[in-house]
Scaffold this motif. Structure first.
Motif, PDB file in Angstrom:
ATOM      1  N   SER A  74       6.368 -17.007   9.110  1.00 26.62           N
ATOM      2  CA  SER A  74       6.913 -15.591   9.498  1.00 26.62           C
ATOM      3  C   SER A  74       6.199 -14.567   9.018  1.00 26.62           C
ATOM      4  N   PHE A  75       5.681 -13.462   9.629  1.00 24.87           N
ATOM      5  CA  PHE A  75       4.851 -12.533   9.173  1.00 24.87           C
ATOM      6  C   PHE A  75       5.595 -11.071   9.689  1.00 24.87           C
ATOM      7  N   ALA A  76       5.757 -10.346   8.672  1.00 29.04           N
ATOM      8  CA  ALA A  76       6.421  -9.127   8.821  1.00 29.04           C
ATOM      9  C   ALA A  76       5.856  -8.037   8.176  1.00 29.04           C
ATOM     10  N   ILE A  77       5.691  -6.841   9.123  1.00 24.54           N
ATOM     11  CA  ILE A  77       4.769  -5.589   8.884  1.00 24.54           C
ATOM     12  C   ILE A  77       5.660  -4.398   8.915  1.00 24.54           C
ATOM     13  N   ASP A  78       5.817  -3.658   7.411  1.00 26.19           N
ATOM     14  CA  ASP A  78       6.494  -2.597   7.706  1.00 26.19           C
ATOM     15  C   ASP A  78       5.795  -1.263   7.540  1.00 26.19           C
ATOM     16  N   PHE A  79       5.492  -0.482   8.284  1.00 25.55           N
ATOM     17  CA  PHE A  79       4.501   0.739   8.259  1.00 25.55           C
ATOM     18  C   PHE A  79       5.228   2.014   8.411  1.00 25.55           C
ATOM     19  N   GLN A  80       5.099   2.577   7.289  1.00 25.57           N
ATOM     20  CA  GLN A  80       5.806   4.307   7.444  1.00 25.57           C
ATOM     21  C   GLN A  80       5.057   5.289   7.055  1.00 25.57           C
ATOM     22  N   ALA A  81       5.297   6.621   7.667  1.00 23.38           N
ATOM     23  CA  ALA A  81       4.677   7.602   7.257  1.00 23.38           C
ATOM     24  C   ALA A  81       5.671   8.594   7.264  1.00 23.38           C
ATOM     25  N   GLU A  82       5.707   9.374   6.166  1.00 21.82           N
ATOM     26  CA  GLU A  82       6.591  10.474   5.543  1.00 21.82           C
ATOM     27  C   GLU A  82       5.858  11.876   5.435  1.00 21.82           C
ATOM     28  N   LEU A  83       6.483  12.455   6.717  1.00 25.10           N
ATOM     29  CA  LEU A  83       5.906  13.973   6.551  1.00 25.10           C
ATOM     30  C   LEU A  83       7.012  14.870   5.762  1.00 25.10           C
ATOM     31  N   ASP A  84       6.496  15.626   4.688  1.00 28.20           N
ATOM     32  CA  ASP A  84       7.580  16.447   3.998  1.00 28.20           C
ATOM     33  C   ASP A  84       6.722  17.894   3.917  1.00 28.20           C
ATOM     34  N   ALA A  85       7.657  18.627   4.354  1.00 27.44           N
ATOM     35  CA  ALA A  85       7.779  20.382   4.353  1.00 27.44           C
ATOM     36  C   ALA A  85       8.862  21.133   3.772  1.00 27.44           C
ATOM     37  N   GLN A 143      -4.512  20.136   4.337  1.00 24.55           N
ATOM     38  CA  GLN A 143      -4.946  21.344   3.931  1.00 24.55           C
ATOM     39  C   GLN A 143      -4.111  22.321   3.801  1.00 24.55           C
ATOM     40  N   SER A 144      -2.950  22.201   4.854  1.00 20.21           N
ATOM     41  CA  SER A 144      -1.845  23.265   5.126  1.00 20.21           C
ATOM     42  C   SER A 144      -0.978  22.970   3.871  1.00 20.21           C
ATOM     43  N   GLY A 145      -1.164  22.251   2.926  1.00 23.80           N
ATOM     44  CA  GLY A 145      -0.184  22.136   1.781  1.00 23.80           C
ATOM     45  C   GLY A 145       0.953  21.054   1.895  1.00 23.80           C
ATOM     46  N   LEU A 146       0.887  20.611   3.207  1.00 24.72           N
ATOM     47  CA  LEU A 146       2.100  19.660   3.716  1.00 24.72           C
ATOM     48  C   LEU A 146       1.447  18.332   3.245  1.00 24.72           C
ATOM     49  N   GLN A 147       2.354  17.448   3.002  1.00 23.91           N
ATOM     50  CA  GLN A 147       2.109  16.058   2.633  1.00 23.91           C
ATOM     51  C   GLN A 147       2.590  15.103   3.313  1.00 23.91           C
ATOM     52  N   VAL A 148       1.822  13.831   3.763  1.00 24.48           N
ATOM     53  CA  VAL A 148       2.287  12.853   4.194  1.00 24.48           C
ATOM     54  C   VAL A 148       1.855  11.451   3.497  1.00 24.48           C
ATOM     55  N   ALA A 149       2.978  10.761   3.207  1.00 32.05           N
ATOM     56  CA  ALA A 149       3.112   9.371   2.378  1.00 32.05           C
ATOM     57  C   ALA A 149       3.063   8.306   3.391  1.00 32.05           C
ATOM     58  N   VAL A 150       2.053   7.646   3.183  1.00 31.43           N
ATOM     59  CA  VAL A 150       2.040   6.305   3.984  1.00 31.43           C
ATOM     60  C   VAL A 150       2.158   5.061   3.264  1.00 31.43           C
ATOM     61  N   HIS A 210       0.925  -1.237   0.069  1.00 32.84           N
ATOM     62  CA  HIS A 210      -0.105   0.036  -0.005  1.00 32.84           C
ATOM     63  C   HIS A 210       0.791   1.252  -0.181  1.00 32.84           C
ATOM     64  N   HIS A 211       0.436   2.326  -0.916  1.00 34.12           N
ATOM     65  CA  HIS A 211       1.248   3.529  -0.923  1.00 34.12           C
ATOM     66  C   HIS A 211       0.202   4.423  -1.095  1.00 34.12           C
ATOM     67  N   GLN A 212       0.153   5.443  -0.132  1.00 34.70           N
ATOM     68  CA  GLN A 212      -1.050   6.650  -0.211  1.00 34.70           C
ATOM     69  C   GLN A 212      -0.371   7.851   0.189  1.00 34.70           C
ATOM     70  N   VAL A 213      -0.731   9.014  -0.559  1.00 39.19           N
ATOM     71  CA  VAL A 213      -0.211  10.265  -0.600  1.00 39.19           C
ATOM     72  C   VAL A 213      -1.566  11.010   0.237  1.00 39.19           C
TER      73      VAL A 213
END
Length: 887
Positions: free
Chosen positions: A784-795, A745-752, A738-741
């Motif tokens: 074995s089950f491995a989950i990698d969850f990331q959130a990237e905040l860009d300003a 509303q502030s114009g900043l962006q978080v990529a999940v 999964h990849h979601q941008v």
């Protein structure tokens, strides 16, 4: 005063009062020759959902925003110049992150001269009484700074009257609802309705996706037709659908406050039109969209395939499919391959040792880039490669979480080759069905590859006369889950011989309830009640299950129960236990209907439910959380003489109204009636002595495996069989992708980003003791089950990354013991879970200019092992057999 003038003023006052009462304000405007100054503030917070994580990333900014009117036409449209001054950004002090305390001044973030210069470049807005009609700026400007300006302009998007409309701002084109009261305007934005240029991707199966819960509300204060202040707040909760403790919380707050009093400002610009006025401004100003532009962060630490190849000889390691370290390595390979060039992928495929090649092929399929698929196309020779490697490739394609048209085309092109081994050809057909179905789930049914794939299956079904091939094509149709194929499946279910009818009904059971129409139910009634011809008992039972599991009519339940009086004892016992089990299962969709039927004492009585057979049907929960219900089910249908006719072991997942068959293994034995001297029922075909297994993993039907066919084949395989366990499934799968941008509303962006990998090693063993008159089977599943969850905040002045890594190793054993020396046959079933170690690591990384910091926190533990008590009768039999072994 003139009476008519007085009357006019009174009418005007009444009209104003009525307009306000109805929730309307006067049109908004900015006056010419006036400079309006607003104080702007921004507050953004990014946190893990888990309480065990370190504190997340926090960002504040404030600036002076100056606005003045440049031009206005007679219709009220205005051209506004908006400019940012003195922007200051702060973040949480580093020492507070370690102390987990609150207090102290924020740490200043130094802005580069380039960023300061771009921030001060003005933008121009075509504005009419609160509506932003157009936005003009410099296309060459930095994406992050341009988006920040969009965030400020979005605060000027409002309307002075109540109602619901569609507006465009940084979030995209969204449905908004306005409520007006006195001098206040409240805007509620439905972020789930927003449409914007497509970016990102997700797994075709929603159970492996994310759950996104956004909110957005803005409050405007208006006085004397002038915007006084804006407070905009939004929040986002993004979690893994299967596990809500794995995820991120995002909160954003913007405020715009008018600094009073307004100051004298520049005079209106000379220009007859908006275009003329813009042309007279310094610089080049082009029309820009209001929706945020996507920003792609440059990854400086991502793994490189080229670097890996240089150090390849020193990186050879032994990999166990069921180990967490291997699953993490699998995900790392996928990331490397997605950014690799074709020649590097080919070099890797040709250089890896033979035992590592299946692992690399699975990773290349999961990467699904144009380069990796082109490399696989060149590398895989379907006329020469070992069957095991080709099947590994085909099953990797079938299990792909979000396949592409290019992947389906590659499989179809290889399928067109002549002289394929029968097993490879059958697996390819099964894979085509799965790929067609998943592409349609992604709303890509219109692709030429999808049409070609479906036609390949249907054409093969029409042309073949061989029963085993017809079965494969029918199962492939079931994998597509396309409603237009149901009519074809019904024809084969009603008219075909036993094996074909069984496959067709099995394919129909793949479809969700919404596709089990009245036409399907009428056909299932004809099969179960044998209205047109006789059917083998397993076909009738499968038809009954379709009727009972898909919003059954009360009359269907009653008729099925009444029919048990005319069935064999074992078949009737199985069916009655199936109904009783549905009554006990809280999650069963037909539970309420069946409870209503059971209130009738003519149905719910001893006469119906006192069958003395040994067949059974059991289902119960394994794991229950707020997000997930995992169940285990076991169906056992015996012959009248006590031998097993059919067994179904089922592991299913239910999460947020989504259901998934994680694993379903069906073992069938036919022809034992004649071998044991029993008579075949009138109207039934006399089947050949056969044993076969079919399996469904993650809603994908696999190619059936025939253990033996005919008495001679049976004896040959018994005499030549080895004592080593047989590998059923072994490999690595990418389940979550999964990849979601998320544009704030502030114009900043978080990529999940979410990736979830599974390493699986399932083996089976059978031991027959003639002296002890016992049959023991053992199925061992390690994973074995491995989950990698990331959130990237860009300003423009800060980058922050929150990462959650979770791993689990588990092992399940399912053992069966049958004692033939007793009458009836004694059977003991044991389902055991070993203790399962797990580990979680939470990371928070931040960088601004040359400064960076990273904080980590983790936890680990062990889930205790257990042996599940399946049902009371089984426990009693197991105690008898275990006591006999001890003696």
């Amino acid at each position: 005063m003139n009476p008519q003038t007085v009357l006019g003023y009174i009418c005007l006052l009444c009209f104003s009062f009525v307009s306000t009462a109805k929730g309307n304000l006067q049109p908004l405007s900015f006056q010419p020759g006036t400079l309006y100054q607003y104080h702007y503030s921004l507050d953004v917070q990014l946190d893990h959902t888990s309480m065990s994580s370190p504190r997340g990333a926090w960002l504040q900014a404030e600036a002076l925003v100056q606005l003045h009117q440049l031009w206005r036409d007679q219709g009220g449209e205005e051209l506004l110049q908006v400019q940012i001054h003195n922007l200051k950004a702060q973040q949480e002090p580093e020492e507070e992150r370690h102390q987990d305390s609150i207090g102290g001044p924020p740490a200043e973030i130094a802005l580069s001269q380039e960023a300061q210069a771009e921030l001060q470049q003005p933008v121009f807005v075509s504005w009419s009484s609160g509506k932003v009609k157009a936005f003009y700026g410099d296309k060459a400007e930095s994406v992050l700074i341009s988006n920040l300006k969009r965030g400020i302009i979005s605060l000027l998007q409002l309307q002075p009257h109540a109602g619901t409309t569609v507006e465009e701002d940084t979030s995209g084109s969204c449905q908004v609802t306005y409520a007006v009261s006195n001098h206040s305007i409240t805007k509620t934005k439905d972020l789930l309705s927003c449409t914007k240029p497509k970016s990102g991707f997700t797994s075709a199966n929603k159970i492996f996706g994310v759950k996104w819960q956004p909110t957005s509300k803005s409050r405007y204060m208006v006085k004397d037709n002038l915007l006084q202040s804006v407070l905009a707040e939004e929040s986002h909760m993004v979690t893994a659908a299967l596990r809500s403790t794995t995820g991120m919380k995002i909160s954003s707050r913007q405020q715009l406050q008018l600094l009073s009093p307004p100051m004298p400002g520049p005079a209106e610009a000379d220009g007859r039109s908006l275009e003329d006025t813009l042309a007279g401004m310094e610089g080049w100003h082009q029309p820009l969209g209001m929706a945020s532009l996507p920003f792609k962060r440059v990854c400086t630490h991502c793994p490189s395939l080229k670097a890996y190849l240089k150090a390849f000889d020193s990186q050879r390691v032994k990999m166990g499919a069921s180990k967490a370290a291997t699953t993490w390595r699998f995900q790392k390979f996928i990331q490397m391959l997605r950014s690799a060039k074709k020649r590097d992928v080919l070099q890797l495929l040709r250089r890896v040792p033979e035992e590592m090649l299946p692992f690399v092929v699975e990773a290349a399929v999961a990467a699904r880039s144009v380069a990796t698929l082109a490399a696989l196309s060149d590398f895989l020779d379907f006329s020469r490669e070992p069957k095991s490697l080709l099947e590994k490739f085909l099953y990797a394609a079938a299990f792909s979480p979000r396949p592409s048209g290019e992947l389906l085309r590659l499989v179809l092109d290889k399928l067109d080759r002549k002289q394929l081994a029968p097993e490879v050809h059958e697996t390819a057909i099964i894979a085509v069905g799965s790929l067609v179905g998943k592409l349609c789930q992604q709303k890509l049914c219109g692709l030429q590859e999808v049409e070609r794939g479906l036609e390949t299956i249907l054409a093969g079904l029409r042309s073949t006369k061989k029963e085993s091939e017809v079965v494969i094509y029918l199962l492939a149709l079931g994998n597509t889950m396309l409603p237009e194929t149901i009519t074809t499946l019904l024809d084969y279910a009603e008219e075909g011989p036993t094996a074909i009818a069984t496959a067709a009904i099995s394919a129909l059971r793949q479809f969700p309830t919404r596709h089990i129409s009245g036409k399907v139910k009428r056909a299932m009634r004809r099969i179960f009640h044998e209205k047109r011809k006789s059917y083998e008992k397993t076909c009738r039972l499968s038809a009954a299950e379709i009727l009972l599991d898909n919003e059954p009519l009360p009359m269907d339940v009653i008729n099925i129960l009444l029919a048990t009086n005319e069935l064999e004892v074992e078949t009737a016992t199985f069916l009655l236990l199936k109904v009783q089990n549905s009554l006990r299962a809280d999650h069963h969709p037909a539970r309420k209907i069946m409870k209503d039927v059971m209130r009738d004492p003519r149905i719910n009585n001893y006469n119906f439910f006192s069958k003395a057979g040994i067949s059974s049907s059991f289902s119960g929960p394994l794991t229950v959380t707020q997000d997930l219900l995992s169940t285990f089910g076991l169906d056992l249908l015996f012959l009248e003489g006590g031998f097993l006719r059919k067994s179904i072991s089922d592991f299913s997942l239910l999460s947020h109204s989504q259901q998934l068959r994680a694993a379903q293994v069906t073992i069938e034995a036919q022809g034992l009636e004649s071998m044991l001297g029993e008579n075949v029922l009138e109207g039934e075909e006399e089947p050949e002595l056969t044993a076969r297994m079919s399996a469904i993993f993650f809603d994908v039907q696999l190619r059936p495996i025939v253990f033996f066919q005919g008495y001679t084949d049976l004896m040959a395989k018994v005499l030549l069989s080895s004592r080593e366990p047989t590998s059923v499934v072994k490999g690595n799968l990418l389940l979550m992708d999964h990849h979601q941008v998320i544009p704030l509303q502030s114009g900043l962006q978080v990529a999940v980003k979410l990736q979830g990998g599974l390493g699986l090693d399932i083996s089976a063993d059978t031991d027959v003791s003639i002296w002890e008159q016992e049959l023991k089977t053992s199925i061992n599943a390690r994973g074995s089950f491995a989950i990698d969850f990331q959130a990237e905040l860009d300003a423009p002045f800060l980058q922050a990354t929150l990462r959650s890594q979770t791993e689990l190793e588990t092992s399940i054993h399912f053992d069966t013991t049958l004692r033939f020396s007793s009458s009836p046959v004694l059977m003991c079933l044991q389902l055991t879970e070993e203790e399962a170690p797990y580990r979680e690591i939470f990371t928070v990384s931040k960088s601004a200019g040359s400064w960076s910091s990273t904080a980590r926190k983790g936890r680990q533990g062990t889930v205790p092992g257990r042996e599940l008590a399946l049902h009371r009768t089984n426990s009693k039999v197991c105690n008898l057999l275990l006591m006999a072994e001890e003696e």
